[in-house]
Design a protein around this motif. Structure first.
Motif, PDB file in Angstrom:
ATOM      1  N   TYR A  82       0.825  -1.211   0.000  1.00 39.80           N
ATOM      2  CA  TYR A  82       0.000   0.000   0.000  1.00 39.80           C
ATOM      3  C   TYR A  82       0.862   1.264   0.000  1.00 39.80           C
ATOM      4  CZ  TYR A  82      -3.728  -3.248   1.241  1.00 39.80           C
ATOM      5  OH  TYR A  82      -4.632  -4.285   1.256  1.00 39.80           O
ATOM      6  N   GLY A  83       2.121   1.116  -0.422  1.00 40.02           N
ATOM      7  CA  GLY A  83       3.034   2.250  -0.428  1.00 40.02           C
ATOM      8  C   GLY A  83       3.975   2.212   0.762  1.00 40.02           C
ATOM      9  N   LEU A  84       5.098   2.874   0.606  1.00 37.81           N
ATOM     10  CA  LEU A  84       6.112   2.868   1.664  1.00 37.81           C
ATOM     11  C   LEU A  84       5.603   3.526   2.935  1.00 37.81           C
ATOM     12  CD1 LEU A  84       9.327   3.654  -0.391  1.00 37.81           C
ATOM     13  CD2 LEU A  84       9.033   1.710   1.141  1.00 37.81           C
ATOM     14  N   GLU A  85       4.692   4.494   2.807  1.00 36.42           N
ATOM     15  CA  GLU A  85       4.200   5.173   4.008  1.00 36.42           C
ATOM     16  C   GLU A  85       3.386   4.246   4.903  1.00 36.42           C
ATOM     17  OE1 GLU A  85       1.399   5.867   0.571  1.00 36.42           O
ATOM     18  OE2 GLU A  85       3.566   6.032   0.915  1.00 36.42           O
ATOM     19  N   ARG A  86       2.894   3.119   4.353  1.00 41.20           N
ATOM     20  CA  ARG A  86       2.144   2.146   5.162  1.00 41.20           C
ATOM     21  C   ARG A  86       2.922   0.835   5.354  1.00 41.20           C
ATOM     22  NH1 ARG A  86      -3.849   1.298   3.045  1.00 41.20           N
ATOM     23  NH2 ARG A  86      -3.764  -0.151   4.823  1.00 41.20           N
ATOM     24  N   PHE A  87       4.230   0.862   5.072  1.00 37.69           N
ATOM     25  CA  PHE A  87       5.014  -0.371   5.145  1.00 37.69           C
ATOM     26  C   PHE A  87       5.030  -0.966   6.540  1.00 37.69           C
ATOM     27  CE2 PHE A  87       9.055  -2.576   5.924  1.00 37.69           C
ATOM     28  CZ  PHE A  87       8.991  -3.565   4.946  1.00 37.69           C
ATOM     29  N   ASP A  88       5.088  -0.147   7.572  1.00 38.42           N
ATOM     30  CA  ASP A  88       5.130  -0.683   8.935  1.00 38.42           C
ATOM     31  C   ASP A  88       3.876  -1.477   9.272  1.00 38.42           C
ATOM     32  OD1 ASP A  88       7.528   0.568   9.129  1.00 38.42           O
ATOM     33  OD2 ASP A  88       6.855   2.188  10.421  1.00 38.42           O
ATOM     34  N   GLU A  89       2.807  -1.194   8.566  1.00 36.95           N
ATOM     35  CA  GLU A  89       1.529  -1.896   8.787  1.00 36.95           C
ATOM     36  C   GLU A  89       1.404  -3.103   7.860  1.00 36.95           C
ATOM     37  OE1 GLU A  89      -3.019  -1.147   7.246  1.00 36.95           O
ATOM     38  OE2 GLU A  89      -1.697   0.581   7.533  1.00 36.95           O
ATOM     39  N   ALA A  90       1.637  -2.899   6.570  1.00 35.23           N
ATOM     40  CA  ALA A  90       1.470  -3.970   5.583  1.00 35.23           C
ATOM     41  C   ALA A  90       2.696  -4.017   4.691  1.00 35.23           C
ATOM     42  CB  ALA A  90       0.212  -3.731   4.739  1.00 35.23           C
ATOM     43  N   GLY A  91       3.385  -5.156   4.702  1.00 36.54           N
ATOM     44  CA  GLY A  91       4.583  -5.258   3.876  1.00 36.54           C
ATOM     45  C   GLY A  91       5.335  -6.542   4.156  1.00 36.54           C
ATOM     46  N   LEU A  92       6.427  -6.709   3.447  1.00 36.39           N
ATOM     47  CA  LEU A  92       7.236  -7.927   3.565  1.00 36.39           C
ATOM     48  C   LEU A  92       8.604  -7.620   2.974  1.00 36.39           C
ATOM     49  CD1 LEU A  92       7.099 -11.194   3.984  1.00 36.39           C
ATOM     50  CD2 LEU A  92       6.894 -11.219   1.501  1.00 36.39           C
ATOM     51  N   THR A  93       9.661  -8.211   3.555  1.00 35.28           N
ATOM     52  CA  THR A  93      10.972  -8.185   2.904  1.00 35.28           C
ATOM     53  C   THR A  93      11.340  -9.616   2.552  1.00 35.28           C
ATOM     54  OG1 THR A  93      12.012  -8.162   5.089  1.00 35.28           O
ATOM     55  CG2 THR A  93      11.831  -6.069   3.933  1.00 35.28           C
ATOM     56  N   MET A  94      12.020  -9.791   1.418  1.00 35.48           N
ATOM     57  CA  MET A  94      12.232 -11.134   0.889  1.00 35.48           C
ATOM     58  C   MET A  94      13.615 -11.233   0.262  1.00 35.48           C
ATOM     59  SD  MET A  94       9.769 -13.172  -1.763  1.00 35.48           S
ATOM     60  CE  MET A  94       9.804 -11.871  -3.001  1.00 35.48           C
ATOM     61  N   LEU A  95      14.274 -12.370   0.485  1.00 37.73           N
ATOM     62  CA  LEU A  95      15.560 -12.682  -0.115  1.00 37.73           C
ATOM     63  C   LEU A  95      15.389 -13.935  -0.956  1.00 37.73           C
ATOM     64  CD1 LEU A  95      17.732 -12.313   3.111  1.00 37.73           C
ATOM     65  CD2 LEU A  95      17.358 -10.574   1.379  1.00 37.73           C
ATOM     66  N   THR A  96      15.610 -13.851  -2.257  1.00 35.92           N
ATOM     67  CA  THR A  96      15.530 -15.010  -3.130  1.00 35.92           C
ATOM     68  C   THR A  96      16.904 -15.644  -3.223  1.00 35.92           C
ATOM     69  OG1 THR A  96      13.709 -14.047  -4.397  1.00 35.92           O
ATOM     70  CG2 THR A  96      14.940 -15.856  -5.421  1.00 35.92           C
ATOM     71  N   VAL A  97      17.063 -16.822  -2.616  1.00 35.32           N
ATOM     72  CA  VAL A  97      18.346 -17.510  -2.584  1.00 35.32           C
ATOM     73  C   VAL A  97      18.592 -18.245  -3.896  1.00 35.32           C
ATOM     74  CG1 VAL A  97      19.724 -19.251  -1.357  1.00 35.32           C
ATOM     75  CG2 VAL A  97      18.208 -17.724  -0.083  1.00 35.32           C
ATOM     76  N   VAL A  98      17.562 -18.931  -4.392  1.00 31.75           N
ATOM     77  CA  VAL A  98      17.685 -19.632  -5.667  1.00 31.75           C
ATOM     78  C   VAL A  98      16.298 -19.699  -6.296  1.00 31.75           C
ATOM     79  CG1 VAL A  98      17.365 -21.927  -4.632  1.00 31.75           C
ATOM     80  CG2 VAL A  98      18.540 -21.721  -6.825  1.00 31.75           C
ATOM     81  N   ASN A  99      16.218 -19.589  -7.623  1.00 35.85           N
ATOM     82  CA  ASN A  99      14.948 -19.706  -8.327  1.00 35.85           C
ATOM     83  C   ASN A  99      15.191 -20.437  -9.644  1.00 35.85           C
ATOM     84  OD1 ASN A  99      12.200 -19.371  -8.876  1.00 35.85           O
ATOM     85  ND2 ASN A  99      12.582 -17.492 -10.037  1.00 35.85           N
ATOM     86  N   ARG A 100      15.040 -21.766  -9.583  1.00 36.33           N
ATOM     87  CA  ARG A 100      15.177 -22.610 -10.766  1.00 36.33           C
ATOM     88  C   ARG A 100      13.855 -23.356 -10.943  1.00 36.33           C
ATOM     89  NH1 ARG A 100      20.467 -23.253 -12.492  1.00 36.33           N
ATOM     90  NH2 ARG A 100      20.086 -25.376 -13.206  1.00 36.33           N
ATOM     91  N   SER A 101      13.880 -24.658 -11.230  1.00 33.81           N
ATOM     92  CA  SER A 101      12.626 -25.412 -11.230  1.00 33.81           C
ATOM     93  C   SER A 101      12.098 -25.518  -9.806  1.00 33.81           C
ATOM     94  CB  SER A 101      12.846 -26.809 -11.822  1.00 33.81           C
ATOM     95  OG  SER A 101      13.859 -27.493 -11.102  1.00 33.81           O
ATOM     96  N   TYR A 102      12.979 -25.318  -8.844  1.00 32.67           N
ATOM     97  CA  TYR A 102      12.637 -25.190  -7.429  1.00 32.67           C
ATOM     98  C   TYR A 102      13.071 -23.791  -7.002  1.00 32.67           C
ATOM     99  CZ  TYR A 102      17.612 -26.189  -7.327  1.00 32.67           C
ATOM    100  OH  TYR A 102      18.966 -26.154  -7.569  1.00 32.67           O
ATOM    101  N   CYS A 103      12.566 -23.347  -5.861  1.00 30.48           N
ATOM    102  CA  CYS A 103      12.851 -21.990  -5.404  1.00 30.48           C
ATOM    103  C   CYS A 103      13.012 -21.989  -3.887  1.00 30.48           C
ATOM    104  CB  CYS A 103      11.701 -21.057  -5.820  1.00 30.48           C
ATOM    105  SG  CYS A 103      11.919 -19.333  -5.333  1.00 30.48           S
ATOM    106  N   LYS A 104      13.961 -21.194  -3.413  1.00 32.19           N
ATOM    107  CA  LYS A 104      14.116 -20.997  -1.976  1.00 32.19           C
ATOM    108  C   LYS A 104      14.211 -19.503  -1.697  1.00 32.19           C
ATOM    109  CE  LYS A 104      17.079 -21.677   2.047  1.00 32.19           C
ATOM    110  NZ  LYS A 104      18.212 -22.398   2.662  1.00 32.19           N
ATOM    111  N   LYS A 105      13.385 -19.056  -0.744  1.00 33.51           N
ATOM    112  CA  LYS A 105      13.387 -17.661  -0.335  1.00 33.51           C
ATOM    113  C   LYS A 105      13.403 -17.587   1.185  1.00 33.51           C
ATOM    114  CE  LYS A 105      10.429 -16.198  -4.213  1.00 33.51           C
ATOM    115  NZ  LYS A 105       9.146 -15.547  -4.568  1.00 33.51           N
ATOM    116  N   LEU A 106      13.823 -16.436   1.683  1.00 26.88           N
ATOM    117  CA  LEU A 106      13.629 -16.095   3.085  1.00 26.88           C
ATOM    118  C   LEU A 106      12.657 -14.928   3.128  1.00 26.88           C
ATOM    119  CD1 LEU A 106      17.271 -16.264   4.498  1.00 26.88           C
ATOM    120  CD2 LEU A 106      15.444 -17.918   4.839  1.00 26.88           C
TER     121      LEU A 106
END
Length: 483
Positions: free
Chosen positions: A362-386
C-alpha cells in the motif's frame, strides 16, 4: 658502514629531507649476534662476501643504542630486522617500534616463533617466496592475532623494470583481504614513477634503501641519496593527491555539481495546478535549461511525492517555493537497517550479495503496517526464499495459481490464515500451501520464514484486495544493502 659518525650524519641528513612531508617515517636497522650468527669455523673468512661485509660493519650494542637515540631525536620511528633470536631480545630491550622480517627469514620458523612472542607490529617481505610460503606466514600471523603487513619485494639489487611485477600488490590484496600490503623497493634510485604506480595500486607501507654519499662511502646502485629521496617523496605526495579518496565515495565537489546541474532538465507544470494538489507524472514535463533553484528530472522518482503549496501556472517551474517534496528513500534505508538488525538477532545466515526485495503493498508510508521483505536464494525449477515480517506487520491475502510453496518458520512467531482459517506458527513449524489457497500472515514480534516452492513466476501472485493488484510500484529491489 660500521661507522657510527657516518650513521648519525645520515640520519640527520634525511631528517631535513623528510620534515616537509606528511608521512610517518622510520629508520630500519639490521641486527645479527655475529658471535653466534656466523659459524665458528667460518669467522674471519674474507673470501665469503657476506661474512666479510657483516664483520666489517659490526657495531657494538652501545653504538646501536646511540644510533637509536639519534634516530628518535630526529623524529623517526625505529625498527630493526633481526636475523637470529638473540637480536629479538635486543629489540625488546631497546623498545623499538616494530620488527621487520626479511625475505630470507619468512620461513625461518625458530626465528618467527620468537618474533611473535613480542608485542611489536610486524612487516614481512616476500621476495622469492612461493605462494605456499606466503600462505603459511599470513596464516601463522593471523591466527596469533598479530598486527602485520606484507611487502611485495623483488630481491634483485637494483631491480630491472621487467622484473618489478607491481601487479603483485593487487594479487596480495585480493588473496589476503584485510592484510596491509606494502612495497619494498630496490629500483633505480632516480626512478620516481614506480612509487606512484605502487601507491595507485594501494600500497601504503614502503621500504627504501638510502645512503649519504661521501668520498669514503660512495653509494651503491640501489641506495638513494637525500636529493633522490626528496624527488621520490615529492612524486609519492603527488600520487596520493591524484589518487585522493579511495575508502569511501569521494567528497562532494560544489563546482562539479553546479556544472552538472546546469545540464539537467527542469520540471515544469503541464497544466495549472491548484494549491494542495498532489503532482502526478501526467501533470508535468521535463525541459532544458533548468531555472535557478528549480526541481529537476533528477529529483523525480517513484519515491518522491510533490505537493503544490501555492498555485502553479501552466509552464511554470516547480521550485521549493511553490511545491514541497517528500522523498521516501530515507524510509527504504530505515527498512534496510531494521532487516539487518532482525537477521543479526536471529543468527540466520544469508548468502553474500543476495538481493533484498521490499514489498510495500500500500506504499512505503504504510510499510510498517502492511509489507514484507524477501531474499531469493535460488529460483530454478525449485525456489528458496527467506521471507521476513518486521514486528507488527501483516502480509495481505493472496493466492497463486501455479506455485506450490512450503513455509518453514526459522525465527519468531506468526499467525497464518489459510482460506480465512487462522493458525499459530512457531519456530520449526512447516506448512504447505497448495495453488489456489488464499493465505495471509501477521507477526506481532517479527518472523523469518524459509519458503521452499516450485519456481517463482512474477505474475502468479493474485491479491484479494484489488488496491494491491493495482499498485504497480509495490516493490523495491536492492543489491547493495548488506555492507
Amino acid at each position: 658502514m660500521g661507522d657510527l659518525a657516518h650513521g648519525v650524519a645520515l640520519v640527520r641528513a634525511f631528517a631535513e629531507v623528510c620534515k616537509p612531508f606528511p608521512f610517518q617515517f622510520a629508520f630500519k636497522l639490521q641486527y645479527r649476534d655475529l658471535d653466534t650468527f656466523i659459524h665458528k669455523a667460518m669467522r674471519g673468512r674474507d673470501d665469503v662476501k657476506y661474512i666479510k661485509r657483516f664483520s666489517e660493519t659490526r657495531l657494538t650494542r652501545k653504538q646501536f643504542d646511540s644510533l637509536v637515540a639519534e634516530i628518535r631525536a630526529n623524529g623517526f620511528l625505529c625498527l630493526s630486522t633481526p636475523f637470529d633470536e638473540p637480536s629479538v631480545a635486543v629489540i625488546e630491550d631497546q623498545g623499538l617500534d616494530a620488527i621487520k622480517i626479511a625475505s630470507c627469514s619468512m620461513s625461518d620458523w625458530p626465528l618467527l616463533e620468537r618474533v611473535v612472542q613480542t608485542q611489536r607490529p610486524l612487516i614481512a617481505s616476500t621476495a622469492g617466496a612461493t605462494l605456499e610460503e606466503i600462505d603459511r606466514l599470513v596464516s601463522f600471523l593471523t591466527h596469533r592475532q598479530k598486527n602485520f603487513a606484507i611487502m611485495h619485494c623483488v630481491g634483485e639489487y637494483p631491480t630491472p623494470d621487467a622484473h618489478m611485477h607491481l601487479s603483485q600488490i593487487d594479487f596480495l590484496q585480493r588473496r589476503y583481504p584485510g592484510v596491509h600490503v606494502g612495497f619494498s623497493t630496490h629500483e633505480d634510485p632516480d626512478s620516481t614513477d614506480i612509487v606512484q604506480m605502487a601507491l595507485a595500486k594501494g600500497a601504503r607501507v614502503f621500504e627504501k634503501h638510502v645512503g649519504l654519499p661521501t668520498a669514503q662511502y660512495p653509494l651503491n646502485a640501489y641506495s638513494a641519496s637525500p636529493q633522490q629521496v626528496q624527488r621520490w617523496l615529492e612524486a609519492a605526495q603527488r600520487a596520493l593527491l591524484l589518487c585522493g579518496e579511495g575508502v569511501q565515495r569521494q567528497p562532494a565537489n560544489p563546482v562539479e555539481r553546479a556544472s552538472l546541474r546546469s545540464l539537467q532538465r527542469g520540471i515544469f507544470a503541464r497544466r495549472s495546478i491548484a494549491a494542495g494538489e498532489t503532482v502526478h507524472a501526467e501533470d508535468v514535463y521535463f525541459a532544458f535549461p533548468p531555472q535557478d533553484g528549480q526541481y529537476t528530472a533528477n529529483d523525480w522518482s517513484k519515491y518522491a511525492t510533490f505537493t503544490a503549496q501555492t498555485a502553479v501556472a501552466a509552464d511554470a517551474a516547480l521550485t521549493p517555493h511553490n511545491t514541497s517534496q517528500r522523498d521516501m528513500r530515507a524510509k527504504v534505508w530505515e527498512i534496510v537497517q531494521r532487516v539487518r538488525a532482525q537477521l543479526a538477532a536471529s543468527h540466520v545466515v544469508v548468502p553474500a550479495r543476495v538481493d533484498l526485495e521490499i514489498s510495500h503493498h500500500y506504499g512505503l508510508e504504510r510499510f510498517d503496517e502492511a509489507g514484507l521483505t524477501m531474499l531469493t536464494v535460488v529460483n530454478r525449477s525449485y525456489c528458496k526464499k527467506l521471507l521476513m515480517l518486521l514486528p507488527g506487520q501483516h502480509h495481505p491475502e493472496q493466492h497463486h495459481r501455479q506455485k506450490e510453496e512450503t513455509f518453514h518458520v526459522l525465527h519468531g512467531e506468526m499467525t497464518l490464515s489459510l482460506n480465512g482459517v487462522e493458525r499459530p506458527c512457531r519456530p520449526g513449524d512447516v506448512v504447505t500451501i497448495e495453488p489456489g489457497v488464499r493465505h495471509a500472515f501477521y507477526s506481532a514480534g517479527g518472523v523469518i520464514i524459509e519458503e521452499l516452492s516450485s519456481t517463482h513466476i512474477s505474475d502468479d501472485s493474485f491479491y484479494t484486495d484489488e488496491a494491491v493488484n493495482a499498485n504497480r510500484d509495490r516493490k523495491t529491489l536492492l543489491s547493495y544493502w548488506m555492507d
